[in-house]
Write an enzyme that holds these catalytic residues in place. Structure first.
Site, mmCIF file in Angstrom:
data_model
loop_
_atom_site.group_PDB
_atom_site.id
_atom_site.type_symbol
_atom_site.label_atom_id
_atom_site.label_comp_id
_atom_site.label_asym_id
_atom_site.label_seq_id
_atom_site.Cartn_x
_atom_site.Cartn_y
_atom_site.Cartn_z
ATOM 1 N N ASP B 26 0.802 -1.217 0.000
ATOM 2 C CA ASP B 26 0.000 0.000 0.000
ATOM 3 C C ASP B 26 0.840 1.274 0.000
ATOM 4 O OD1 ASP B 26 -0.848 0.170 3.569
ATOM 5 O OD2 ASP B 26 1.059 -0.016 2.524
ATOM 6 N N ASN B 27 2.151 1.155 -0.305
ATOM 7 C CA ASN B 27 2.924 2.389 -0.386
ATOM 8 C C ASN B 27 4.139 2.184 -1.278
ATOM 9 O OD1 ASN B 27 5.588 2.093 1.382
ATOM 10 N ND2 ASN B 27 3.961 0.933 2.349
ATOM 11 N N CYS B 82 5.108 28.829 3.455
ATOM 12 C CA CYS B 82 4.479 30.125 3.726
ATOM 13 C C CYS B 82 3.049 30.147 3.189
ATOM 14 C CB CYS B 82 5.299 31.266 3.137
ATOM 15 S SG CYS B 82 5.378 31.251 1.359
#
Lengths: 501, 506
Positions: B26-27, B82
């Site tokens: 799954d990754n 930012c």
């Protein structure tokens, strides 16, 4: 004040504590981590859903009180609440509206060999309202190759009955029932969608006519897997509306400038590429200066480019653009006019391709499946794996059909391919069933919800490359009276042995 | 868990006995690890994945096709810091910020508090050693929890929640718009607040606004949890909660003239250093020491770990509330709790149909792998999207061929050197091929590098012995070679990627 977890019908005096099902007869959902909320009414009245369906040809409804597990104590009728925890991964794909429509849909799956089993499994996991399993046939040893629910003890039992319990266990909120006698046309009215996996072409045409002229039309799907070859046909009626063609969020863009021109040119910030296409409809908001565009009216994009597009609008006399603005796509529903099966057989239109290197195969397979139907109705059986005689007969049927075509006649018929087709025709292989079970399962969901673009209308697929590189001898394909006979009939005993070692 | 940490379980023997590997991961990182192992042990790999109605399958056959890691997806775009912190323009930014605040307030801060209280001396000296802006910020947060914002009753938690609301959704916005007014320009003369920046407005708290109250409720309850304060029944009663929150005294806010707000897209940290960090840290430390004396000796906080799937734990409620109030500041459309969960929880949409399709396609490829003699053109990689529907099948791509002089190789090849050579002999062997080796490693250890004069002593040692002594490699009794990675340059000084070298010692 916070939304209660699955407040049934907004009754504030309900006991909201989560109750875990403790009855030993069934587990609500095999892979469940979280306990299911069951309203107090349901807990007392639910019958044990594990009861084998008492039957003698009547449709048996199993576990009807499961309706209330969805948090609706009235049991059926009004749209039940969605268990958002249980279905969260699915909800992320479909959205609430589609899930609600699914929960109200009744589906018939006819034919419980591997393909039917896979389709039923996918629909039950998706959580439709009910799935009716129809099959008049009994389990044979060959069926163990592909219907993952059968075991040796099931041989001789009716296929629908033998599948039911394991399918029901997948999701107790779906009503799973069986039909083991002949299917009448009128019975089809009970369903929003019907799927046929093992029916003669004549009968299929009859059922399809009934479905598409029904008010409202019933979605009709016919699909088969024969060895390493498979087919799908969809007919959702003469006028079917797709509410969401691709399931994607509406595309947006942040505006940087708008010209006063005809057509107007809109430029967006270069943070991200635009995903608009020519002809898309869009609405504007928050535009400063050229506020005429903020009226929410959809306008058409003429020509779309990566960071800008031209709009089918004359902004020459509009107030000049100052700053700000967001442009958002308006997704349009699409209406499809499906052909009937009878019409489609003669004039299939464009085939959906799977492999561009095999672009000439679909027309051949379109004839091959028809020829197979002719073979089995005339001889009352499927071709025998390894029988050259049977293969030649099938090829002759294909040739006949091809000769009778006025347009789209195939120039040279691939005899070798058709041999493979004939030899594998009786076998239902699990991987093929899985592939088509996924495809057809999704088509049923599309038919019931209007979400995603349906298959329009024929799809053929083969995986002959999976066959062993060495040519097979017909003796290699002979059945050995075991559960892998179907696989052996396609791949030969040698490969079977390799698998097992 | 599957990776370098479990190589004692999934050892060489495990891999060598496999005929084929089929992924159901799954990754991407796990997939890359498996790919590396399959490369090393020369095993076929059947890889697949799904994402909602989409799925893909890939066949990796040693020597025939490229490996899984040979082509990488472009990295997911992450919003600049930012943007997330001061200039969001979509709900994803707001949710990223919310998730980060959740972690900071409810997990990290209590964990830091506990670290301090458990071993104060170690903690303090670690902070002194670091002596930077980040250490200063962390100490400030710990002091807030233990002194200035410490909660003893649930009412204290409500106060904390109300003041946090004011800070996040009123004061910070006022500060931002004070520092950067709506019509201000950048150094180039262009308007500062130009697209995609959105000009924010502060929120005015009102206990009769259900979404404001919702924020207070979730925040107070979670804050109470971190302090181990029992949650009273009235916490979920809107009327009573409103009464309590209306009693909170909220100090007036004055924006600072010299506030430092990060506007650089490429900035990676929000802490701004200043010359007196060390002094401030000292002051904070002495306050903390003093504070600790006033606490019961076993006082600890309870860090909360984000759990997205429990509908009753208020985690998603808090994150959704944080994100939506922030969205309201910036006039960004808000989302419901479910959608917030999908985005903030990074839920991978999954359905049974595409999963079944991928599984069937992988099995059809498995037949080919097991036969063992199929050519590359027989295999198929597939991409499908059931939503359209679209099916796209293609032959796998052959591996990239590297060339040097008259040699050619792919990532699957191994070079073999027999006769139990010494390091010197190995380097000479490579030099004869026109390759100047400058570094030799085994596993994760460096056996030799031309930069280190000390390594010259190793030149006449056997490579296999170096592997045993320096790299501490355990060589099973049946193994007759060690594998080394050698970095080489050609005569022009260009780096060349050569295959793994199997050095046989028996």
């Amino acid at each position: 004040m916070l939304p209660r977890k699955r407040a049934a019908g907004g009754e504030a005096d309900e006991d909201d504590d989560v109750i875990v099902v403790e009855e030993g007869t069934h587990t609500a959902n095999v892979t469940l981590k979280k306990p299911c909320l069951i309203s107090a009414a349901a807990a007392s009245s639910s019958s044990s859903a594990g009861l084998p369906a008492a039957t003698n040809g009547n449709a048996t409804v199993n576990g009807e009180s499961e309706q209330s597990i969805m948090g609706n104590p009235n049991g059926g009728g009004n749209a039940p609440d969605i268990d958002e925890d249980l279905h969260s991964r699915q909800l992320a794909v479909y959205g609430r509206e589609t899930m609600r429509r699914l929960f109200a849909s009744n589906v018939l799956v006819s034919g419980l060999q591997g393909l039917g089993a896979e389709i039923a499994k996918n629909l039950i996991l998706a959580g439709v309202k009910s799935v009716t399993l129809h099959d008049e046939g009994v389990v044979e040893l060959w069926d163990l190759s592909s219907n993952f629910m059968f075991s040796e003890e099931d041989v001789g039992k009716n296929r629908a009955l033998a599948s039911m319990q394991k399918l029901q266990e997948l999701n107790n909120s779906v009503v799973v029932s069986t039909l083991t006698t002949e299917l009448t046309k009128e019975k089809l009215s009970d369903f929003q969608a019907v799927v046929f996996t093992n029916v003669s072409l004549d009968k299929a045409i009859e059922y399809d006519e009934y479905c598409r002229s029904h008010q409202p039309p019933i979605a009709f799907i016919k699909s088969e897997v024969r060895g390493l070859f498979g087919s799908v046909f969809c007919d959702f009626g003469p006028e079917f509306t797709v509410t969401d063609v691709d399931g994607e969020d509406p595309h947006t863009g942040i505006i940087a400038s708008i010209s006063n021109d005809n057509p107007a040119l809109i430029t967006c910030v270069d943070d991200e590429r635009l995903e608009f296409q020519d002809g898309d409809l869009v609405v504007f908001s928050e535009v400063c200066g050229m506020t005429e565009l903020n009226d929410g009216k959809p306008r058409k994009i003429k020509s779309a480019r990566p960071y800008s597009f031209t709009l089918d609008e004359d902004t020459t006399n509009y107030k000049p653009y100052v700053k700000g603005g967001i442009v958002t796509q308006v997704k349009q529903p699409k209406v499809l006019n499906f052909k009937s099966l009878r019409e489609g057989l003669k004039d299939p239109g464009d085939f959906l391709l799977s492999d561009f290197s095999k672009f000439d195969r679909p027309p051949l397979l379109h004839l091959a499946f028809q020829a197979l139907d002719k073979f089995s109705s005339e001889l009352g059986r499927f071709p025998v794996a390894g029988s050259e005689e049977d293969a030649q007969k099938l090829i002759s049927f294909v040739t006949q059909l091809n000769d009778s075509l006025t347009d789209g006649k195939i120039e040279s018929i691939d005899h070798n391919l058709l041999r493979h087709f004939a030899f594998g025709a009786k076998a239902v292989l699990n991987p093929m069933a899985a592939v088509f079970g996924g495809i057809v399962g999704q088509e049923v969901i599309k038919a019931c919800s209007g979400k995603f673009h349906p298959l329009y209308q024929f799809f053929y697929f083969d995986s002959v490359e999976s066959l062993p590189t060495e040519p097979l001898d017909s003796s290699d394909l002979k059945p050995l009276n075991g559960r892998y006979d179907a696989q052996i009939s396609v791949f030969g005993a040698k490969l079977q042995k390799k698998l097992e070692d | 868990r599957f990776g370098t940490v479990t190589e004692n379980v999934f050892d060489d023997n495990f891999w060598e006995n496999l005929n084929v590997v089929i992924n159901a991961l799954d990754n991407v990182n796990a997939r890359l690890y498996v790919d590396q192992r399959c490369l090393y042990f020369q095993k076929p790999l059947l890889e697949s994945g799904t994402l909602g109605p989409k799925c893909n399958t890939q066949v990796v056959i040693p020597h025939l096709t490229e490996n899984y890691g040979a082509s990488r997806d472009p990295p997911e775009k992450q919003a600049p810091m930012c943007t997330v912190h001061s200039f969001p323009h979509n709900i994803d930014h707001c949710l990223t910020w919310a998730r980060s605040e959740f972690e900071g307030l409810l997990e990290k801060a209590p964990a830091e508090v506990n670290a301090f209280l458990s071993s104060p001396d170690e903690y303090i000296s670690a902070m002194r050693n670091a002596g930077d802006a980040q250490a200063r910020d962390t100490l400030e947060r710990v002091l807030e929890c233990l002194e200035t914002e410490r909660c003893k009753t649930f009412e204290d938690c409500v106060t904390w929640a109300r003041l946090k609301f004011e800070d996040y959704f009123a004061n910070r916005v006022k500060q931002l718009t004070y520092t950067f007014p709506e019509d201000v320009s950048t150094s180039t003369g262009a308007p500062f607040w130009s697209a995609p920046k959105r000009f924010p407005h502060p929120l005015q708290f009102s206990s009769s606004d259900p979404s404001h109250l919702h924020f207070i409720m979730a925040a107070s309850i979670l804050r109470a949890e971190t302090f181990g304060i029992p949650i009273p029944d009235w916490s979920t009663n809107p009327k009573k909660l409103a009464e309590v929150v209306d009693k909170v005294v909220v100090p007036e806010f004055q924006p600072k003239k010299d506030a430092k707000i990060v506007t650089d897209d490429k900035a990676t940290s929000l802490s701004s250093s200043s010359v007196d960090d060390a002094a401030v840290i000292d002051e904070l430390i002495s306050k903390l020491k003093h504070c600790r004396k006033t606490l019961p000796p076993d006082f600890r906080m309870k860090p909360i770990q984000f759990e997205k799937d429990d509908d009753t734990n208020y985690h998603m409620d808090f994150i959704a509330a944080l994100a939506n109030m922030r969205a309201r500041n910036y006039s960004i459309p808000e989302v419901d709790k479910l959608k917030a969960k999908f985005i903030a929880g990074r839920i991978i949409p999954a359905i049974a149909t595409s999963t079944a399709l991928a599984t069937g396609l992988v099995c059809l490829e498995l037949y080919k792998v097991l036969d063992g003699s199929h050519k590359r053109e027989d295999y198929r990689n597939t991409f499908a999207n059931l939503a359209l529907p679209l099916f796209s099948m293609a032959e796998p791509v052959p591996p990239k061929v590297f060339k040097h002089h008259d040699m050619s190789w792919t990532v699957w090849d191994r070079w073999v050197l027999k006769g139990n050579p010494t390091l010197r002999e190995l380097l000479q062997w490579l030099e004869d091929k026109g390759l100047n080796a400058y570094s030799v490693s085994c596993g994760s250890s460096l056996l030799y590098n031309s930069m280190f004069p000390r390594h010259k002593e190793r030149m006449d040692k056997k490579v296999a012995d170096l592997a045993r002594e320096v790299a501490k490699v355990e060589i099973p009794p049946y193994r007759r070679h060690v594998d080394v990675v050698v970095a080489c340059e050609d005569d022009e000084g260009n780096d060349i990627d050569i295959p793994l070298i199997s050095v046989y010692f028996r």
